[in-house]
Enzyme design. Structure first.
Site, PDB file in Angstrom:
ATOM      1  N   ASP A 106      -3.328   2.778  13.669  1.00  0.00           N
ATOM      2  CA  ASP A 106      -2.891   1.380  13.535  1.00  0.00           C
ATOM      3  C   ASP A 106      -3.598   0.552  14.612  1.00  0.00           C
ATOM      4  OD1 ASP A 106      -1.348  -0.832  12.773  1.00  0.00           O
ATOM      5  OD2 ASP A 106       0.368  -0.237  14.017  1.00  0.00           O
ATOM      6  N   GLU A 158      -8.088  -3.029  14.714  1.00  0.00           N
ATOM      7  CA  GLU A 158      -9.017  -4.120  14.330  1.00  0.00           C
ATOM      8  C   GLU A 158     -10.076  -4.389  15.387  1.00  0.00           C
ATOM      9  OE1 GLU A 158      -5.692  -4.132  13.925  1.00  0.00           O
ATOM     10  OE2 GLU A 158      -5.905  -3.695  11.807  1.00  0.00           O
ATOM     11  N   ASP A 178       0.419  -5.560   7.281  1.00  0.00           N
ATOM     12  CA  ASP A 178       1.773  -6.118   7.388  1.00  0.00           C
ATOM     13  C   ASP A 178       2.042  -7.197   6.349  1.00  0.00           C
ATOM     14  OD1 ASP A 178       2.138  -4.388   9.451  1.00  0.00           O
ATOM     15  OD2 ASP A 178       1.787  -5.878  11.019  1.00  0.00           O
TER      16      ASP A 178
HETATM   17  O1  MIG Z   1       2.414  -4.619  16.247  1.00  0.00           O
HETATM   18  O2  MIG Z   1       3.628   0.473  14.961  1.00  0.00           O
HETATM   19  O3  MIG Z   1       0.900  -2.567  10.607  1.00  0.00           O
HETATM   20  O4  MIG Z   1       2.760  -0.624   9.936  1.00  0.00           O
HETATM   21  O5  MIG Z   1       4.903  -0.190  11.753  1.00  0.00           O
HETATM   22  C1  MIG Z   1       2.958  -3.893  15.193  1.00  0.00           C
HETATM   23  C2  MIG Z   1       4.416  -0.602  14.563  1.00  0.00           C
HETATM   24  C3  MIG Z   1       2.362  -2.508  15.174  1.00  0.00           C
HETATM   25  C4  MIG Z   1       1.755  -2.663  12.844  1.00  0.00           C
HETATM   26  C5  MIG Z   1       1.583  -1.844  11.587  1.00  0.00           C
HETATM   27  C6  MIG Z   1       2.924  -1.392  11.113  1.00  0.00           C
HETATM   28  C7  MIG Z   1       3.611  -0.576  12.182  1.00  0.00           C
HETATM   29  C8  MIG Z   1       3.744  -1.401  13.458  1.00  0.00           C
HETATM   30  N1  MIG Z   1       2.423  -1.870  13.886  1.00  0.00           N
END
Ligand code: MIG
Length: 799
Positions: free
Chosen positions: A405, A408, A483
């Site tokens: 995650d 980016e 998200d």
């Molecule tokens: O700033 O890990 O897209 O699926 O549950 C949020 C917490 C960070 C974003 C991800 C989401 C995940 C969440 N993450």
């Protein structure tokens, strides 16, 4: 041939006259009297690369997107010089390049224009960074349509839109919001019933304008790097997509369980909570194969650690879950907490593995753990180190998949939401700033993760999922669409994004079912799961802020609908696995938008909602509340309504009645759809027969079934079972020919053939030309026949 026009536009610079050319095997270089060089490389008869420099020489050729193993070679290549232009011809296309201004035009062999430069290549010098802003414009014709480009949350047909590619953590994005998480600078054009593709392999921030700024012009440009694009000729969209997917690579088969249903939330903790979720699935008999641990399983969000208060004995827990058929997937983010007492931080610091600012200090940014440094995954040595970090999670604890995650990369509390642009990257020995590396950072992280999980999962297959990705990431990882929000509009968006990613080479994707942000109503959740089971990756996920999103958070009716559709997915596993195999083998997208399915039918060009799941199942989600059905387009051909078995002729828009526990599903006439019995998780049951639903058609149709051990690598040594069925229906006959390939012997011994839509009463059955006795009663009352799996030809005759 296009005529020479005045090329003064907005003060941009243009190539001048071509003065010489050089032909060296598959490449032809054209030199101008200034420093512009165009290098054309013929990779295949229908795949040509165009590379421009304005410096008089080319920098080192390097790409993260191109699959090193992609095959190339052409049948025919001829270069000729005419008075005004050069011509490059292959067995599929001709490319004419004007001597006066280097503009080019590509034709098919019948001299139809496929793609034509408008201004063609031009550029603007960048004083601030050095190098150029490189630009390209193409003339577009009335009726031309555009598709592709990854995860864009807008209509499938991109005509009239301007889009931006810059990987961005776009929490709760909206329809038409730009840019999003992924960067796939590949589009498909459809002009005069012929498809072509453009892959602009440039990792800087890029833009695409499809007749938005000017009605008859399509352009694309990048904030740096080279004008470097691949032209792909169709004429079928399938040719374009499969060629693109060969070029940027295909994944290996995932373990079959990864195609099961996954349940996630931010976050399941402590252990007792996760166990309750697991138990509830089994109790309610809703199949589920994977459970996820989001960031709270870690100790203070430190990657590769466990919060021992919540999870005192991870290995025991993961083992116990596995005994009940659940695979555990854990999240790993790129930010490494700045903490002298944290061994991973210390090691990376000692080895100098973190990204640095232009003037030397380590890049520092705030994410979940607080102030962090970030590994430079564009450095092969860092990737190798990162891969090694998975040993404990995978080998010792038994985790089966890893979720990447925030790659980016996302940074909190800063206006641009990411790294400063001066951050330095190794870029595999081609040092550069974050301007160039930003869009591939996530892919390189997922790549390192994939190699680690694969190494320690061996001889089992790895499972990796990522949020950010650049073209080619599909070689390493699956992905989800980030998200999203629990709204009806987002259900529409999810449908489009997954179709679009599918034809952009990145097929193994899905959305957060039910929506990540906010809370879905039971009805919305039901409609979303009804669509989600037809996405290659099928996972419910939510932020957890607004209440629960497990199926049982909703009422009885919704629970039943969830079970019904997840059951259907588990029944369709052999069908889904076969389409995955067609994807990895031939680059064929698993979901096909209607325009891909029948580009000659102009009714399909602007359709968004309906799609083909695999090759033979037409699916259309219900996207509005309180629906008793919907209007939809049935593509040309003959179809059967899955729920009623009623035959429908396509090529028209129709109203389809649906109950709350249905969405429109149609099966292509002639198809054989393979089904397994419902299992609570992949591999739960051994079974005696493979169900084959056969939908009669007057005429012929082919169907395939791929199976193997469902995990491991034996399939690469030929241990798979590949069934290829040909059905031929006549007025009072039905003929099934079966061709088998592969060395894997499936456990079942029989086929249970359900005969649907048969227009005659069966009097005689021959198996391999020998008449056999059969039970007329079951056949007449229940429409099925049990046969031994080793037949080659099955012949039904009636009157
Ligand atoms: O700033 O890990 O897209 O699926 O549950 C949020 C917490 C960070 C974003 C991800 C989401 C995940 C969440 N993450």
């Amino acid at each position: 041939m296009i005529t020479n026009t005045e090329l003064e536009y907005k003060g941009d610079l243009y190539p001048s006259k071509i003065v010489s050319f050089e032909h060296d095997s598959d490449s032809i270089s054209f030199y101008t009297n200034k420093s512009v060089i165009l290098k054309v490389t013929v990779l295949r008869d229908s795949l040509i690369r165009f590379r421009f420099t304005t410096k008089g020489y080319f920098s080192k050729d390097f790409s993260y997107a191109i699959d090193k193993g992609h095959s190339h070679g052409y049948n025919f290549l001829e270069v000729t010089e005419e008075d005004d232009y050069y011509q490059i011809q292959t067995s599929k296309v001709k490319c004419k390049i004007q001597k006066a201004d280097m503009r080019l035009c590509i034709y098919d062999l019948e001299e139809n224009i496929i793609l034509e430069d408008e201004l063609g290549f031009h550029w603007e010098e960048s004083y601030e960074y050095g190098g150029n802003i490189v630009k390209m414009s193409k003339a577009s014709k009335e009726g031309e349509c555009f598709y592709g480009l990854g995860d864009k949350a807008t209509q499938l047909n991109l005509k009239g839109k301007r889009l931006e590619n810059f990987a961005t953590d776009q929490y709760a994005y909206q329809k038409d919001q730009e840019p999003l998480y992924k960067v796939v600078p590949f589009y498909i054009g459809l002009r005069n019933k012929k498809s072509y593709g453009i892959f602009f392999d440039n990792t800087f921030r890029t833009y695409f304008d499809f007749c938005h700024e000017r009605r008859n012009v399509t352009s694309f440009w990048a904030e740096g790097g080279e004008m470097n694009y691949y032209f792909i000729y169709g004429p079928q969209m399938e040719d374009v997509v499969t060629t693109y997917t060969h070029l940027t690579g295909k994944p290996e088969l995932p373990p079959l369980w990864a195609l099961g249903y996954h349940q996630c939330k931010w976050s399941y903790y402590p252990e007792s909570n996760l166990k309750e979720v697991a138990a509830k699935f089994r109790e309610l008999k809703i199949p589920c194969d994977a459970l996820y641990l989001d960031i709270d399983y870690m100790e203070g969000f430190r990657c590769f650690t466990w919060n021992k208060e919540y999870f005192p004995d991870p290995k025991r827990m993961v083992t116990e879950l596995a005994e009940d058929g659940f695979k555990t997937v854990v999240i790993i983010d790129p930010g490494i907490k700045i903490d002298k007492g944290y061994s991973i931080y210390k090691e990376a610091l000692e080895k100098d593995y973190f990204c640095k600012r232009a003037d030397g200090p380590y890049m520092k940014g705030k994410v979940w753990p607080g102030e962090c440094n970030f590994p430079d995954y564009t450095n092969p040595e860092v990737r190798e180190w990162w891969a090694g970090l998975f040993k404990e999670l995978i080998s010792d604890i038994g985790v089966k998949g890893v979720w990447n995650d925030m790659n980016e990369p996302a940074v909190m509390e800063v206006p641009n939401k990411t790294f400063p642009m001066d951050v330095r990257h190794d870029y595999d020995g081609n040092p550069c700033s974050h301007r160039k590396a930003h869009n591939i950072y996530g892919t390189q992280m997922a790549r390192a993760t994939y190699h680690g999980v694969k190494r320690f999962a061996y001889p089992k297959r790895p499972f990796v999922i990522t949020r950010s990705a650049y073209a080619g990431a599909q070689r390493y990882t699956s992905s989800w669409t980030g998200d999203n929000v629990a709204t009806w509009e987002h259900l529409w968006i999810a449908n489009i994004q997954v179709q679009r990613l599918s034809i952009s080479g990145m097929g193994f994707t899905g959305s957060d079912i039910g929506g990540f942000a906010e809370q879905p109503s039971g009805e919305l959740y039901a409609r979303w799961i009804q669509l989600g089971v037809f996405h290659p990756f099928c996972r419910t996920h939510s932020s957890g802020d607004h209440g629960d999103q497990e199926p049982w958070a909703f009422d009885e009716e919704v629970i039943d609908i969830t079970r019904k559709f997840v059951n259907l997915r588990y029944q369709l596993l052999p069908y889904l696995y076969t389409m995955f195999w067609q994807y990895i083998e031939k680059g064929i997208p698993m979901l096909k938008p209607l325009v891909y399915f029948d580009q000659d039918d102009i009714q399909t060009h602007y359709r968004n909602d309906e799609f083909i799941f695999g090759n033979q199942i037409l699916v259309c989600p219900i996207l509005e509340p309180n629906s008793l059905g919907r209007r939809m387009y049935i593509p040309r051909g003959e179809w059967y309504n899955y729920w009623t078995n009623e035959a429908v002729k396509g090529g028209k828009e129709i109203w389809v009645d649906t109950k709350f526990d249905e969405i429109p599903i149609f099966i292509k006439a002639g198809a054989i759809i393979p089904k397994y019995p419902v299992q609570q998780y992949v591999g739960e049951l051994e079974f005696e027969e493979l169900t084959l639903d056969l939908y009669y058609k007057h005429g012929q149709e082919k169907s395939e079934v791929y199976e193997d051990a469902q995990d491991g690598y034996d399939y690469k040594k030929g241990r798979y079972s590949f069934l290829s069925f040909k059905t031929t229906g006549k007025e009072n006959e039905l003929f099934i020919q079966l061709h088998k390939d592969g060395k894997f012997d499936t456990n079942y011994s029989k086929y249970k053939i359900n005969l649907i839509g048969l227009p005659f009463k069966i009097q005689t059955i021959e198996i391999d030309n020998v008449e056999v006795a059969f039970d007329k009663n079951t056949l007449e009352n229940e429409n099925y026949l049990l046969v031994n799996k080793d037949f080659n030809a099955l012949h039904f005759m009636g009157e």
